[in-house]
Design a protein around this motif. Structure first.
Motif, PDB file in Angstrom:
ATOM      1  N   SER A 217      11.403 -28.504 -46.243  1.00  0.00           N
ATOM      2  CA  SER A 217      12.742 -28.272 -45.697  1.00  0.00           C
ATOM      3  C   SER A 217      12.715 -28.317 -44.172  1.00  0.00           C
ATOM      4  CB  SER A 217      13.276 -26.922 -46.166  1.00  0.00           C
ATOM      5  OG  SER A 217      12.416 -25.872 -45.772  1.00  0.00           O
ATOM      6  N   GLY A 218      11.566 -27.957 -43.578  1.00  0.00           N
ATOM      7  CA  GLY A 218      11.446 -28.059 -42.123  1.00  0.00           C
ATOM      8  C   GLY A 218      11.540 -29.494 -41.644  1.00  0.00           C
ATOM      9  N   THR A 219      10.904 -30.407 -42.386  1.00  0.00           N
ATOM     10  CA  THR A 219      10.967 -31.826 -42.026  1.00  0.00           C
ATOM     11  C   THR A 219      12.390 -32.352 -42.126  1.00  0.00           C
ATOM     12  OG1 THR A 219       8.675 -32.232 -42.699  1.00  0.00           O
ATOM     13  CG2 THR A 219      10.163 -34.129 -42.665  1.00  0.00           C
ATOM     14  N   VAL A 220      13.082 -32.027 -43.220  1.00  0.00           N
ATOM     15  CA  VAL A 220      14.462 -32.490 -43.391  1.00  0.00           C
ATOM     16  C   VAL A 220      15.347 -31.931 -42.284  1.00  0.00           C
ATOM     17  CG1 VAL A 220      16.501 -32.329 -44.881  1.00  0.00           C
ATOM     18  CG2 VAL A 220      14.268 -32.871 -45.876  1.00  0.00           C
ATOM     19  N   THR A 221      15.190 -30.652 -41.968  1.00  0.00           N
ATOM     20  CA  THR A 221      15.996 -30.040 -40.910  1.00  0.00           C
ATOM     21  C   THR A 221      15.708 -30.700 -39.562  1.00  0.00           C
ATOM     22  OG1 THR A 221      16.068 -27.930 -42.089  1.00  0.00           O
ATOM     23  CG2 THR A 221      16.515 -27.878 -39.714  1.00  0.00           C
ATOM     24  N   TYR A 222      14.431 -30.900 -39.254  1.00  0.00           N
ATOM     25  CA  TYR A 222      14.054 -31.514 -37.982  1.00  0.00           C
ATOM     26  C   TYR A 222      14.633 -32.927 -37.872  1.00  0.00           C
ATOM     27  CZ  TYR A 222      11.214 -33.729 -34.383  1.00  0.00           C
ATOM     28  OH  TYR A 222      10.811 -34.425 -33.272  1.00  0.00           O
ATOM     29  N   LEU A 223      14.474 -33.738 -38.906  1.00  0.00           N
ATOM     30  CA  LEU A 223      14.937 -35.128 -38.841  1.00  0.00           C
ATOM     31  C   LEU A 223      16.458 -35.211 -38.780  1.00  0.00           C
ATOM     32  CD1 LEU A 223      12.485 -36.829 -41.370  1.00  0.00           C
ATOM     33  CD2 LEU A 223      12.398 -36.880 -38.862  1.00  0.00           C
ATOM     34  N   ALA A 224      17.134 -34.331 -39.506  1.00  0.00           N
ATOM     35  CA  ALA A 224      18.599 -34.335 -39.444  1.00  0.00           C
ATOM     36  C   ALA A 224      19.074 -33.966 -38.044  1.00  0.00           C
ATOM     37  CB  ALA A 224      19.164 -33.366 -40.477  1.00  0.00           C
ATOM     38  N   ALA A 225      18.473 -32.935 -37.473  1.00  0.00           N
ATOM     39  CA  ALA A 225      18.896 -32.492 -36.141  1.00  0.00           C
ATOM     40  C   ALA A 225      18.582 -33.531 -35.083  1.00  0.00           C
ATOM     41  CB  ALA A 225      18.208 -31.158 -35.806  1.00  0.00           C
ATOM     42  N   THR A 226      17.402 -34.151 -35.157  1.00  0.00           N
ATOM     43  CA  THR A 226      17.019 -35.126 -34.129  1.00  0.00           C
ATOM     44  C   THR A 226      17.658 -36.492 -34.366  1.00  0.00           C
ATOM     45  OG1 THR A 226      14.984 -35.625 -35.375  1.00  0.00           O
ATOM     46  CG2 THR A 226      14.841 -33.978 -33.616  1.00  0.00           C
ATOM     47  N   SER A 227      18.308 -36.670 -35.531  1.00  0.00           N
ATOM     48  CA  SER A 227      19.065 -37.907 -35.774  1.00  0.00           C
ATOM     49  C   SER A 227      20.502 -37.795 -35.300  1.00  0.00           C
ATOM     50  CB  SER A 227      19.039 -38.257 -37.267  1.00  0.00           C
ATOM     51  OG  SER A 227      17.727 -38.583 -37.692  1.00  0.00           O
ATOM     52  N   GLY A 228      20.842 -36.651 -34.725  1.00  0.00           N
ATOM     53  CA  GLY A 228      22.175 -36.483 -34.159  1.00  0.00           C
ATOM     54  C   GLY A 228      23.176 -35.825 -35.074  1.00  0.00           C
ATOM     55  N   LEU A 229      22.756 -35.383 -36.254  1.00  0.00           N
ATOM     56  CA  LEU A 229      23.677 -34.699 -37.146  1.00  0.00           C
ATOM     57  C   LEU A 229      23.917 -33.273 -36.654  1.00  0.00           C
ATOM     58  CD1 LEU A 229      22.578 -37.088 -38.905  1.00  0.00           C
ATOM     59  CD2 LEU A 229      22.819 -35.580 -40.887  1.00  0.00           C
TER      60      LEU A 229
END
Length: 473
Positions: A217-229
């Motif tokens: 879940s940390g990876t999903v959260t990190y990628l979503a946040a750094t993708s601009g979501l």
């Protein structure tokens, strides 16, 4: 918001008990009963194809996606294509003596369907198996990677079945052998999937993630946040443990706030009937894995209109217990067996989100991400005593060492929550065997479905009545 189950049934006989609950379409020889998302009507006339996962009509030529199960209705035939992942089941019942059949997407419709076919509604005496795939006699879950065509021909109904290619057969010899490269490839695939989800969502939508202290879940959260979501992480605490401090550490690195969701013991226990309802299963581990997400959904912990991204599915495609003397092929089989089992359990199905009208996405369980993971050698995933070594290696270049490499004690699976539920149910029943409790919930839900009550109302009362079935049997 109260749930409203969504489903579709195709039969060659009228099903009067469904008429008041759905939109009914007839083709002359077929009857289609559909209750889909608001405003999602079926075409007036066949042929049309329905996506089982969304219950939306598909445009012409759609339905070839490996991950999509579909029901195609023609003037004189129904064709069901079951995907290689099969997380959204289709059930089939037939009375061969009378030539009557029905395909239906919700197991708990059985008490309203089977009598019209001239069939009894009976529970099996054993736990669900692979043969029929359900707890009801005479109701079969159609197997993954298959096509079923039932056609009216010269006054008779004829059914033909065929097998599709099972995608798991392609991954017996994984070729990604560099941990960092494999981890980076998976992050690329996850980023692409998250961006795909965002493109299909109205602009400006805010997202939620279900964030624990683990790498998934940390990876999903990190990628979503750094993708601009625009992302708001939610982290769950229970009386038996939490990972709020670990989750907050990642949020601090990302500069975003964390929303804590505190579930009481009664909250979690009251979610058992609803977990059984949407799973259609009573296997203890499967039910208990679902309790956190079910509680969050049932209690409205995440605001309506905010799609939820989870890390679910990663344990299946990326992990495996650390086994220093295990053979390469044994570890490959372990991952493939986990994926195979999950496509029979409904734990990643969309039935509960559909009922609540919410968007829930499992980026790890998208086929492009799964493909990369299944192409990755187990020696990349399990190394130096750590599971998900490849994913941690790649994330270790993006987040701090404690976030990437901490050991996770999950509250949603095993560990504290499962032990806590076991102890509570032992107090209620005097036994540590939870399966009878979950089967009693299933039976209580089935009885209510026969009265047209398809959604769990007053879960505490339902749970108490299920316990009553055990005490007085």
């Amino acid at each position: 918001m109260a749930p409203l189950s969504k489903w579709c049934v195709v039969s060659n006989t009228p099903l009067p008990d469904l008429a008041a609950l759905s939109v009914h379409t007839g083709t002359g020889v077929l009857h289609v009963y559909h209750r889909g998302p608001e405003g999602a009507d079926l075409p007036a006339d066949p042929p049309f194809t329905l996506d089982v996962g969304t219950l939306l009509a598909e445009p012409a030529g759609a339905g070839d996606d490996l991950t999509a199960s579909t029901v195609r209705v023609e003037p004189d035939a129904v064709v069901v294509r079951v995907s290689g992942l099969n997380e959204n089941p289709v059930h089939y019942a037939v009375n061969r003596m009378r030539g009557l059949f029905a395909y239906f997407t919700d197991l708990f419709l059985a008490p309203l369907v089977l009598p019209a076919l001239g069939l009894p509604v009976e529970l099996t005496g054993t736990a669900v198996g692979h043969a029929c795939g359900t707890l009801l006699r005479g109701v079969n879950r159609l197997p993954h990677s298959s096509v079923h065509r039932t056609r009216y021909d010269d006054g008779h109904w004829r059914t033909e079945t065929g097998d599709l290619h099972d995608p798991l057969r392609d991954f017996r010899e994984p070729h990604r052998t560099d941990p960092h490269a494999a981890g980076e490839a998976q992050l690329d695939a996850l980023t692409a999937e998250i961006e795909r989800i965002d493109r299909s969502t109205p602009a400006g939508t805010g997202y939620a993630t279900l964030l624990s202290g683990g790498i998934d879940s940390g990876t999903v959260t990190y990628l979503a946040a750094t993708s601009g979501l625009s992302v708001t992480p939610y982290s769950v605490g229970t009386p038996w443990g939490d990972e709020l401090a670990d989750a907050a550490e990642l949020c601090a690195e990302l500069g975003i706030g964390l929303e804590a969701v505190h579930l009481t013991e009664d909250d979690i226990i009251a979610s058992i009937p609803e977990a059984v309802r949407w799973l259609g299963m009573t296997e203890p581990e499967v039910v208990e894995v679902a309790l956190t997400a079910t509680s969050v959904q049932r209690l409205g912990a995440v605001p309506a209109g905010r799609p939820l991204l989870t890390g679910y599915g990663s344990d299946l495609i990326n992990a495996g217990l650390y086994r220093p003397f295990a053979h390469h092929h044994e570890l490959v089989d372990q991952v493939l067996s986990a994926v195979d089992r999950t496509r029979r359990t409904n734990e990643l199905s969309g039935r509960m989100p559909l009922a609540y009208g919410t968007g829930v996405h499992h980026p790890f369980w998208s086929w492009p991400v799964m493909r990369v993971a299944l192409e990755t050698a187990p020696e990349c995933k399990v190394r130096e005593g750590r599971e998900k070594y490849h994913l941690r290696t790649a994330m270790g270049r993006r987040v701090s060492e404690p976030v990437a490499w901490r050991k996770k004690i999950a509250v949603h699976h095993g560990g504290g929550l499962q032990d806590g539920v076991t102890r509570r149910l032992e107090k209620e029943t005097g036994s540590t065997d939870r399966e009878p409790v979950y089967r009693a919930c299933f039976a209580e839900l089935l009885g209510r479905s026969a009265r047209g009550e398809l959604e769990p109302a007053d879960p505490q009362d339902l749970f108490e009545r299920a316990l009553g079935r055990l005490r007085f049997r």
